[in-house]
Design an enzyme around this catalytic site. Structure first.
Site, short mmCIF file in Angstrom:
data_model
loop_
_atom_site.label_atom_id
_atom_site.label_comp_id
_atom_site.label_asym_id
_atom_site.label_seq_id
_atom_site.Cartn_x
_atom_site.Cartn_y
_atom_site.Cartn_z
N GLY A 130 -17.08 6.18 1.12
CA GLY A 130 -17.06 7.09 -0.02
C GLY A 130 -17.95 6.66 -1.16
N LEU A 162 -12.39 6.52 1.81
CA LEU A 162 -13.13 6.61 3.06
C LEU A 162 -13.76 5.26 3.39
CD1 LEU A 162 -14.91 10.03 2.36
CD2 LEU A 162 -12.64 9.62 3.33
N ASP A 195 0.82 -1.21 0.00
CA ASP A 195 0.00 0.00 0.00
C ASP A 195 0.86 1.26 0.00
OD1 ASP A 195 -2.71 -0.08 -0.31
OD2 ASP A 195 -3.17 -0.43 1.80
N GLY A 239 -10.75 2.39 7.55
CA GLY A 239 -9.58 3.26 7.53
C GLY A 239 -9.81 4.31 6.47
N ASP A 255 -19.01 1.89 12.79
CA ASP A 255 -19.68 1.56 11.54
C ASP A 255 -20.65 2.69 11.19
OD1 ASP A 255 -21.54 0.53 9.58
OD2 ASP A 255 -20.88 -1.49 10.09
#
Length: 340
Positions: free
Chosen positions: A299, A178, A123, A181, A252
């Site tokens: 997102g 989004l 990443d 993490g 959440d």
């Protein structure tokens, strides 16, 4: 045709997918296994579930792993060997939330598929070429030699957005990934020049369970004035803070939207404000913006957050905001097929 088994171990889930790459990746079968933070980090134990799902499909010819942090010595996707494994072991110090789970998967895959090459897809790779002004952290310079710098994360997601945009790729792009993490990245001409996460995936945007950026004096105060030791502080920063800590309920977004309590509402509004602030910071790094992409679980799927971000950035005239699905796993499949 190359058949790639992709294993994407995150902080709250394990995604798996079998891809045929010829030359573009096509998903044959895949799924997601929820992995609660208090459920341990031995993700290798989920291989029975994965192999049941893969029954009847072609045997993988290569296995690609999402590795969150490769440490200071790994900044390019590569085939996994003993030297790479040693570096990944050491890199767990930078990403204790993700590293051990990925290592467990690599070892389990080696047992289940002996002789099948395994590829580490980092990443951090997308951010490896950031300029010194973005990479360098404001601490004494002698610590740089030990690898203390800004690495940046969600790079595979960013790579996938750049790939999908193709000819529509603008000169100045901000990507807001989004999810559980969350991070925001400034991309100039297809390359990362700045990003919100730093040495670890704990900084930047306030997240589901992580603090994001926080006054370091808060951590010093807690160490000095309370019973917290380093291990307890790490748990607080990564597992008990963010929207979970503010709401006292959950990190959440779906749960928080449904709860509609005062603290849940505050947690959501703080998250939305944090995202807008980090986007504005990346726009400053770029000297302007041509496009903003929202991606990741929140997102892509939470329209309320999308509207809040648009409203929070309404002062930017004509901002082109797009929602594009992250294709981390397909990106891993491409890299794995190329490196096999």
């Amino acid at each position: 045709m190359v058949v790639v088994l992709v294993l994407n171990s995150g902080s709250s889930s394990l995604k798996y997918g079998l891809y045929a790459v010829d030359p573009e990746p096509a998903l044959l079968v895949g799924g997601t296994i929820e992995t609660p933070a208090d459920d341990g980090d031995d993700h290798g134990r989920f291989f029975d579930t994965i192999e049941t799902a893969l029954k009847g499909w072609p045997t993988p010819t290569v296995i690609g792993h999402r590795i969150v942090h490769g440490g200071p010595h790994r900044d390019a996707h590569c085939r996994i060997d003993d030297a790479v494994l040693a570096d990944l072991e050491a890199a767990c110090a930078f990403a204790p939330l993700h590293g051990p789970a990925s290592l467990a998967l690599i070892r389990a895959a080696e047992v289940r598929y002996p002789g099948v090459p395994q590829i580490a897809c980092f990443d951090t790779t997308f951010h490896a070429g950031m300029p010194d002004i973005a990479q360098t952290l404001p601490i004494p310079r002698e610590y740089r030699a030990t690898g203390v710098r800004r690495y940046g994360f969600h790079g595979l997601s960013c790579e996938s957005i750049v790939r999908q945009l193709g000819d529509q790729m603008p000169a100045r792009l901000v990507i807001a990934h989004l999810g559980n993490g969350a991070s925001v990245t400034a991309v100039r001409d297809g390359r990362s020049i700045d990003t919100s996460m730093g040495l670890t995936p704990s900084g930047g945007v306030m997240m589901a369970t992580r603090t994001g950026d926080i006054d370091p004096g808060v951590l010093l105060y807690l160490l000095r004035e309370t019973e917290l030791d380093a291990k307890a502080l790490a748990t607080l920063v990564d597992h008990a803070s963010g929207m979970t800590g503010i709401s006292g309920l959950s990190g959440d977004m779906r749960v928080l939207r449904a709860a509609a309590t005062k603290d849940a509402d505050l947690a959501v509004r703080m998250f939305e404000r944090s995202v807008c602030k980090q986007i504005a910071a990346m726009i400053a790094s770029l000297g302007g913006v041509d496009m903003l992409v929202l991606t990741g679980g929140i997102g892509e799927n939470d329209g309320h957050t999308g509207r809040a971000v648009r409203d929070g950035l309404a002062w930017i005239p004509g901002l082109d905001v797009r929602v594009i699905a992250s294709q981390e796993d397909a990106q891993i499949a491409l890299h794995a097929a190329a490196l096999a």
